[in-house]
Design a protein around this motif. Sequence first.
Motif, PDB file in Angstrom:
ATOM      1  N   GLY A 273       1.150  -1.269  -0.210  1.00 45.48           N
ATOM      2  CA  GLY A 273      -0.124  -0.118  -0.093  1.00 45.48           C
ATOM      3  C   GLY A 273       0.958   1.268  -0.255  1.00 45.48           C
ATOM      4  O   GLY A 273       0.187   2.259   0.231  1.00 45.48           O
ATOM      5  N   VAL A 274       2.489   0.687  -0.196  1.00 39.39           N
ATOM      6  CA  VAL A 274       2.941   1.968  -0.198  1.00 39.39           C
ATOM      7  C   VAL A 274       2.499   2.668  -1.788  1.00 39.39           C
ATOM      8  O   VAL A 274       3.311   2.064  -2.878  1.00 39.39           O
ATOM      9  N   THR A 293      -1.325   4.940  -8.469  1.00 41.52           N
ATOM     10  CA  THR A 293      -0.603   4.138  -7.192  1.00 41.52           C
ATOM     11  C   THR A 293       0.817   4.857  -6.819  1.00 41.52           C
ATOM     12  O   THR A 293       1.159   3.923  -6.411  1.00 41.52           O
ATOM     13  N   GLY A 294       0.770   6.058  -8.035  1.00 41.36           N
ATOM     14  CA  GLY A 294       2.237   6.393  -7.777  1.00 41.36           C
ATOM     15  C   GLY A 294       2.461   7.138  -8.893  1.00 41.36           C
ATOM     16  O   GLY A 294       1.366   7.141  -9.938  1.00 41.36           O
ATOM     17  N   TYR A 295       3.108   7.514  -9.201  1.00 44.15           N
ATOM     18  CA  TYR A 295       3.711   8.326 -10.282  1.00 44.15           C
ATOM     19  C   TYR A 295       5.200   8.035 -11.075  1.00 44.15           C
ATOM     20  O   TYR A 295       5.934   7.315 -10.602  1.00 44.15           O
ATOM     21  N   HIS A 296       5.126   8.027 -12.601  1.00 42.59           N
ATOM     22  CA  HIS A 296       6.737   8.200 -13.713  1.00 42.59           C
ATOM     23  C   HIS A 296       6.664   9.393 -13.778  1.00 42.59           C
ATOM     24  O   HIS A 296       6.185   9.855 -14.767  1.00 42.59           O
ATOM     25  N   GLU A 297       7.778   9.414 -12.869  1.00 43.70           N
ATOM     26  CA  GLU A 297       8.327  10.874 -13.668  1.00 43.70           C
ATOM     27  C   GLU A 297      10.090  10.907 -13.348  1.00 43.70           C
ATOM     28  O   GLU A 297      10.512  10.053 -13.014  1.00 43.70           O
ATOM     29  N   ALA A 298       9.900  11.586 -14.934  1.00 39.91           N
ATOM     30  CA  ALA A 298      11.513  11.263 -15.530  1.00 39.91           C
ATOM     31  C   ALA A 298      12.310  12.864 -15.044  1.00 39.91           C
ATOM     32  O   ALA A 298      13.898  12.703 -14.759  1.00 39.91           O
ATOM     33  N   ASP A 299      11.942  14.031 -14.960  1.00 44.10           N
ATOM     34  CA  ASP A 299      12.225  15.535 -14.557  1.00 44.10           C
ATOM     35  C   ASP A 299      12.081  15.361 -13.205  1.00 44.10           C
ATOM     36  O   ASP A 299      11.557  15.431 -12.751  1.00 44.10           O
ATOM     37  N   PRO A 300      13.543  15.198 -13.072  1.00 42.69           N
ATOM     38  CA  PRO A 300      13.890  16.125 -11.921  1.00 42.69           C
ATOM     39  C   PRO A 300      12.714  16.869 -10.336  1.00 42.69           C
ATOM     40  O   PRO A 300      12.266  16.712  -9.502  1.00 42.69           O
ATOM     41  N   ASP A 301      12.754  17.955 -11.318  1.00 47.70           N
ATOM     42  CA  ASP A 301      11.463  18.668 -10.750  1.00 47.70           C
ATOM     43  C   ASP A 301       9.938  18.531 -10.286  1.00 47.70           C
ATOM     44  O   ASP A 301       9.647  17.740  -9.551  1.00 47.70           O
ATOM     45  N   ARG A 302       9.556  17.277 -11.278  1.00 48.11           N
ATOM     46  CA  ARG A 302       8.677  16.859 -11.474  1.00 48.11           C
ATOM     47  C   ARG A 302       8.659  15.702 -10.919  1.00 48.11           C
ATOM     48  O   ARG A 302       7.734  15.380  -9.749  1.00 48.11           O
ATOM     49  N   ASP A 314      -2.676  15.146   2.567  1.00 48.14           N
ATOM     50  CA  ASP A 314      -3.076  13.157   3.179  1.00 48.14           C
ATOM     51  C   ASP A 314      -4.374  12.817   1.917  1.00 48.14           C
ATOM     52  O   ASP A 314      -4.396  11.720   2.358  1.00 48.14           O
ATOM     53  N   ALA A 315      -4.753  13.760   1.035  1.00 49.97           N
ATOM     54  CA  ALA A 315      -5.964  12.875   0.561  1.00 49.97           C
ATOM     55  C   ALA A 315      -5.723  12.006  -0.529  1.00 49.97           C
ATOM     56  O   ALA A 315      -6.808  11.416  -0.866  1.00 49.97           O
ATOM     57  N   LEU A 316      -4.491  12.041  -1.055  1.00 47.71           N
ATOM     58  CA  LEU A 316      -3.947  11.851  -2.360  1.00 47.71           C
ATOM     59  C   LEU A 316      -3.617  10.329  -1.850  1.00 47.71           C
ATOM     60  O   LEU A 316      -3.511   9.535  -2.716  1.00 47.71           O
ATOM     61  N   TRP A 317      -2.920  10.905  -0.655  1.00 44.71           N
ATOM     62  CA  TRP A 317      -1.809   9.640  -0.156  1.00 44.71           C
ATOM     63  C   TRP A 317      -3.016   8.856  -0.009  1.00 44.71           C
ATOM     64  O   TRP A 317      -2.829   7.835   0.039  1.00 44.71           O
ATOM     65  N   HIS A 321      -2.722   5.526  -1.399  1.00 49.65           N
ATOM     66  CA  HIS A 321      -2.903   4.232  -0.907  1.00 49.65           C
ATOM     67  C   HIS A 321      -3.810   2.795  -0.743  1.00 49.65           C
ATOM     68  O   HIS A 321      -3.058   1.612  -1.017  1.00 49.65           O
ATOM     69  N   GLU A 322      -5.513   3.289  -0.690  1.00 48.57           N
ATOM     70  CA  GLU A 322      -6.007   1.941  -1.068  1.00 48.57           C
ATOM     71  C   GLU A 322      -6.139   1.873  -2.282  1.00 48.57           C
ATOM     72  O   GLU A 322      -6.530   0.393  -2.826  1.00 48.57           O
ATOM     73  N   ALA A 323      -5.836   2.070  -3.322  1.00 47.30           N
ATOM     74  CA  ALA A 323      -5.514   1.563  -4.964  1.00 47.30           C
ATOM     75  C   ALA A 323      -4.983   0.742  -4.622  1.00 47.30           C
ATOM     76  O   ALA A 323      -4.663  -0.255  -5.649  1.00 47.30           O
ATOM     77  N   ALA A 324      -3.110   1.266  -4.314  1.00 50.68           N
ATOM     78  CA  ALA A 324      -2.048   0.190  -4.318  1.00 50.68           C
ATOM     79  C   ALA A 324      -2.897  -1.142  -3.786  1.00 50.68           C
ATOM     80  O   ALA A 324      -2.184  -2.322  -4.701  1.00 50.68           O
ATOM     81  N   ILE A 325      -3.094  -0.999  -2.389  1.00 51.04           N
ATOM     82  CA  ILE A 325      -3.538  -1.880  -2.085  1.00 51.04           C
ATOM     83  C   ILE A 325      -4.694  -2.926  -2.414  1.00 51.04           C
ATOM     84  O   ILE A 325      -4.728  -4.060  -2.893  1.00 51.04           O
ATOM     85  N   ARG A 326      -5.461  -2.090  -3.063  1.00 51.29           N
ATOM     86  CA  ARG A 326      -7.130  -3.025  -4.693  1.00 51.29           C
ATOM     87  C   ARG A 326      -6.315  -3.528  -5.848  1.00 51.29           C
ATOM     88  O   ARG A 326      -6.396  -4.765  -5.951  1.00 51.29           O
ATOM     89  N   TYR A 327      -5.037  -2.943  -6.266  1.00 53.23           N
ATOM     90  CA  TYR A 327      -4.443  -2.907  -7.442  1.00 53.23           C
ATOM     91  C   TYR A 327      -3.181  -3.448  -8.041  1.00 53.23           C
ATOM     92  O   TYR A 327      -2.423  -4.251  -8.540  1.00 53.23           O
ATOM     93  N   GLN A 328      -2.534  -3.532  -6.525  1.00 51.17           N
ATOM     94  CA  GLN A 328      -0.954  -4.187  -6.578  1.00 51.17           C
ATOM     95  C   GLN A 328      -0.280  -4.791  -5.768  1.00 51.17           C
ATOM     96  O   GLN A 328       0.229  -5.503  -5.692  1.00 51.17           O
ATOM     97  N   GLN A 329      -1.465  -6.188  -5.559  1.00 52.53           N
ATOM     98  CA  GLN A 329      -1.376  -7.380  -4.972  1.00 52.53           C
ATOM     99  C   GLN A 329      -0.766  -7.730  -5.992  1.00 52.53           C
ATOM    100  O   GLN A 329       0.038  -9.291  -5.173  1.00 52.53           O
ATOM    101  N   GLY A 330      -0.168  -8.458  -7.585  1.00 49.96           N
ATOM    102  CA  GLY A 330       0.052  -9.090  -8.550  1.00 49.96           C
ATOM    103  C   GLY A 330      -0.337 -10.924  -8.514  1.00 49.96           C
ATOM    104  O   GLY A 330      -1.150 -10.525  -7.650  1.00 49.96           O
ATOM    105  N   ILE A 331       0.601 -12.257  -8.255  1.00 55.76           N
ATOM    106  CA  ILE A 331      -0.066 -13.164  -8.003  1.00 55.76           C
ATOM    107  C   ILE A 331       1.156 -13.544  -7.212  1.00 55.76           C
ATOM    108  O   ILE A 331       2.153 -13.109  -6.244  1.00 55.76           O
ATOM    109  N   SER A 332       0.432 -13.978  -6.574  1.00 56.94           N
ATOM    110  CA  SER A 332       1.302 -15.550  -4.910  1.00 56.94           C
ATOM    111  C   SER A 332       2.422 -16.793  -5.905  1.00 56.94           C
ATOM    112  O   SER A 332       2.433 -16.909  -7.291  1.00 56.94           O
TER     113      SER A 332
END
Length: 368
Positions: A273-274, A293-302, A314-317, A321-332
């Motif tokens: 969930g990170v 569940t996060g961002y892809h950013e190549a530019d250092p400022d971004r 807090d709202a963005l986090w 956070h909840e999207a990562a737990i929902r969608y990023q469990q991978g496979i066992s």
Amino acid sequence: MAEIIIADTTRRYDGTHLETQPLGGTESSVIRLARELARRRHAVTVYTNCTTPVEDHGVMWRPIAGARPESCDLYVACQHPRLLRFVKRPKRRAIWVLWQPNHLKHYKQLGRVWWYRPVPVLQSLHQVNIWSPVLPRRDPQILIPLGLPEDVRGRAPLAAPPPRRAIFASNPQRNLRRLVEIWAEKVLPRLPDAVLDCYGVHDIPAGRDAWDVWGGSLLPADPSPQLRASVRVHPTATREGLIEAMRAARVLVYLGHKVEAFCLSVAEAQALGVPAVVAPVAAVPERVLDGITGYHEADPDRFAERTIALLTDDALWRRQHEAAIRYQQGISWSEYAGRFEAALLADRFPINRSVLAVPPGEEDTPSG
């Protein structure tokens, strides 16, 4: 069922080390796959740089310096073409490509690859996309994303956001210095109370400060007192300690590295969930859903802006956070072993369906 041999020479380890020592992604993946294949009633032997024979979770571990095996149903060489000859006459030979595949086309290796023509097993779309046309290939390529262990999967969302803590959890040689430079120049001036916790397997002597050991190499030279206090390099942690540190962080930050073929540390953090801010390098962006569940950013400022946002909003986090737990469990790893078995053995051996529904924690229970 099948007789399976796996060979790996990344370091000195055996199956018992999963619970007793910090391991890299390659070693832990070999152990987890071997255990799951043994649970599916295959006879599994793994040859590594271990010093003595060991039996662990139904897997036989043997020193690779001993006699070469004559044959088996399936032989899996981990990464290195020099290992392809280790088993003399296997009925099927595969190469488990856990790193970048570019070295396979090196002029010193290409002959071995073409002589043995192993079936490649890949972990990421990045590996598929950069697979050289001069290499033998499977059509379609076998692509199975690495499994995630149960200790990072299925966690409940946190009740409250963590404090302003970011975490780096990879090899410090993989762009840690540049990450700290961005932190010092673009994050810390705006968030003087923020902390960047750095975890990874390293050999800093006990009692020595990382800034004294790595300053000018893996860390910037001449840090300000504020930067030195903000960037905290921790001793090599136990797995439980690393999971606890990840759950206590608001964001994982990683600039990536060209050698990343899967990036297990980012995958595990996302499952916990990170939210993660990563550079779109090699296979790393495959592990993060950009904007979800996060961002892809190549530019250092971004990159810095996204990091600051997740540390302060807090709202963005909470959304990420909840999207990562929902969608990023991978496979066992159980599912990984099933796909591995289907890809490499289904035409020779029937799948043992009696192990498919074994609940976690009951792996040693005999099937009816």
